[in-house]
Each structure stands twice: as C-alpha cells, then as structure tokens.
Design an enzyme around this catalytic site. Sequence first.
Site, PDB file in Angstrom:
ATOM      1  N   CYS A 299      -1.237  -3.907 -13.611  1.00  7.53           N
ATOM      2  CA  CYS A 299      -1.324  -3.542 -12.194  1.00  7.53           C
ATOM      3  C   CYS A 299      -2.098  -4.556 -11.353  1.00  7.53           C
ATOM      4  CB  CYS A 299      -1.919  -2.143 -12.055  1.00  7.53           C
ATOM      5  SG  CYS A 299      -3.646  -1.985 -12.579  1.00  7.53           S
ATOM      6  N   HIS A 347      -6.423   1.675 -11.384  1.00  2.00           N
ATOM      7  CA  HIS A 347      -5.033   1.325 -11.062  1.00  2.00           C
ATOM      8  C   HIS A 347      -4.937   0.884  -9.608  1.00  2.00           C
ATOM      9  CE1 HIS A 347      -0.767   1.137 -11.764  1.00  2.00           C
ATOM     10  NE2 HIS A 347      -0.523   1.891 -10.698  1.00  2.00           N
ATOM     11  N   HIS A 359       4.215  -1.325  -7.678  1.00  2.00           N
ATOM     12  CA  HIS A 359       3.151  -1.418  -8.669  1.00  2.00           C
ATOM     13  C   HIS A 359       3.721  -1.549 -10.072  1.00  2.00           C
ATOM     14  CE1 HIS A 359       2.861   3.113  -9.938  1.00  2.00           C
ATOM     15  NE2 HIS A 359       4.074   2.840  -9.507  1.00  2.00           N
TER      16      HIS A 359
END
Length: 387
Positions: A299, A347, A359
């Site tokens: 990420c 994240h 993402h």
Amino acid sequence: MASHRKSRSTGTRVAGIRTPALATAALTSVALLSQTANAAPSDDRPSLEEVEKKVDDLYRQAGSATEKYNAAKEKTSKQRKKVDTLLDDVAKRTQKLNDARTELGSFASAQYRTGASVPETATLLLADSPQDYFDQNQLMDRLTGRQKTAVDDYVTQQSETMKKRQEATEGLDTLTDSQNDLKTAKSTVQKKLATARELLSELTAEEKARLAAIEKKKQKEAARKAAELAKQQAAEEAERKRQEEAAQQQGSGSSSGSSESSAPGSSNGTQAQKALAFAQAQIGKPYVWGATGPGSYDCSGLTQAAWKAAGVTLPRTTYDQVNAGTTVSVSQAQPGDLVFFYDDISHVGLYVGDGKMVHAPKPGAYVREESIFYDGESSIYSVVRPA
C-alpha cells in the site's frame, strides 16, 4: 394361597400409556442425545463469521507488520551505507597511519646505522599511547624539525584511525540490530499470512461461496457510502461556486483571490493529477508486501511511487507518510490526497474522487479502485494532502 407369578413392572406412563421399563430407558437415551445435539455443534469448527473476522484481523496485522518491515528495511539500508562509508574511511586512514609509521621507521633505521643515541623513535612504534610516551621521555626536544612533523602526523593519524574504528564498530552493532528487527518483522508477516491461508483453505466450497456473498454485501454498502460522500462533495462544491459568483457580482475581492482561498491545494493540483494518473496505471498489478514497484506494490509502496512520479518525495512507511502533508476532513478530500486507515495507521490509498480510491489492498489481491469505505467508515483514520 400365595400366587407364584412374578409381579409385572409397573413402568412409567407416557401420554397416559403405561410403558415397559426397557422402552423408558430407550426414550431417555434419545432425549439425552437430542439435548446434547441442541446444546453444542458436533465439532469445534468456528463459524463462518468468526473465520471472516479472524482472516481480516490477520491481514490487518500482516499489514501493520509489513510497515514495520518497511521501516526496518529502510533503516538497515541507510545503516549499511553509513557503515560502508565508515569502513572505507577506516581503510584510508589506516593506510595513512601505515605511511606515517613507515616514515618514523626510516628515522629509526637511520639512527641505528649512524650509531645515534636516540633509539626512542623505534620504541615509539610499539607504544600504545605515543603522546604519553613523548610526555614521559621528552623525546620531542631531541628530534629535528622533519622528525617532529613526522611524529605529529603519526599521532594524529593514529588518533583519528582509532576513533573511526570505534565508530565503525558501533555502526556494525547498530546494523546487526537493524537486521535482527528486519528478520523479526519478516517472520511476523509470513506467520500471519500463513495462518490466514490455512484458515481459508479449510473452508468448504459452500462456505467460500457464502464468504464471497458477505464480501459482496460489504462492497455494496461501501459503494453506497461512497455515493453519499460524492453527493455531499458535489453539493459543497456547488455552494462554493455560488458564493464565489455572488462575491464577484458584489465586487468583493478579485476572482483570482477568491479562487485561491476557496480551492485548497490548487497549487499542487497538477502534481496530484500526475500522482493519480500513475496510481491508476498500476491497477491490476499484484499486491506484494514490501514491494515498491514497478511490477508489484504494497500500500505505501504504491502511494510513494505515485507521488514520486509527480516529483514529490514521500517517506516509505504509512507511519511517516501520514505526517507528510496537511490533514483535511473526509468531506474535503481531493484527488491525489492520501487516505489512511485504522488506529495503527497500517494502510493507505490514493483518493480518486466520488468517495473512491486506488490502493493495493492485501495479499492475494491486486491494485484496484474501490470505495474508501471498503472496511467501514470507522476504519478511516485521516486524509492528508501531501505538501
């Protein structure tokens, strides 16, 4: 006369009917078995909902461990470069020390050949502390100018070489600690992912289908929330423009000044567009923990690479990226902004607009575009506009 017949068992009555004792025992067994079946399942397997929650938790924990791995990897890389520089410096200073020692040795040899009465120079080469040796023996008073220069150089080189060797030793110790942290983080990620894969592998085909249905329902709800946010943002933008037009009509402030004040982040709009375009071009590439491209990403590796393509350098980890800009509300999010998730900030995604983001989700998935509410509204930690 007494009867010789055996008395019959009275048994019990069921629904008004007298039953033999054997039948009663059988009915009792059936009742107990029924109670046992109703009281607990026949095995210890967790429910599908429990499996789903456990797997999600494991993926989140793996994501958090991945960021720790990224941080340890970056620290190890920097420390290795520092140690390499120190060792190179030590090698150069050692050579200079050897050259100074050779020059001093030539003086000692000359003294020996001519029968001079000052053999201290040769002894100096074996001394642990040359400066102490000079102080104790007043050697400097009996040396020529050239010899004094050579001695000064030797003392300086020895002192600096010892200092650099100590720094290199400490640097190597720090590097070892960083490498150990890296191994620990890597092991943690691997264990979390292995456990998640094991849990998923034990599901039946029917359970996997049900799990997919649950995920689809979550995505539908996330899409609904994204649509609500898009509607809210559109309304706010329309109101902003209305106020701007009203201000222009009343002559209060120039149009350029009004535009700048009402459109935060407009100065880096072009960079944001470049970052977003890069991220969208990566859609379909696999998530790989610790990866920074170009073939795969995790990420924070994706967001770092996206903004790098726009000429902006972001830190490697989510923990640092969250501080690399200005925090704004979710309703004020603009394309290119970074959206962070969970209390441990493990994240991150790149905001696209209309409540969506690009993402790299998790192991086994691919870079994709989806709602920022993919894991519920409460999972959003903050939105940051890179400086």
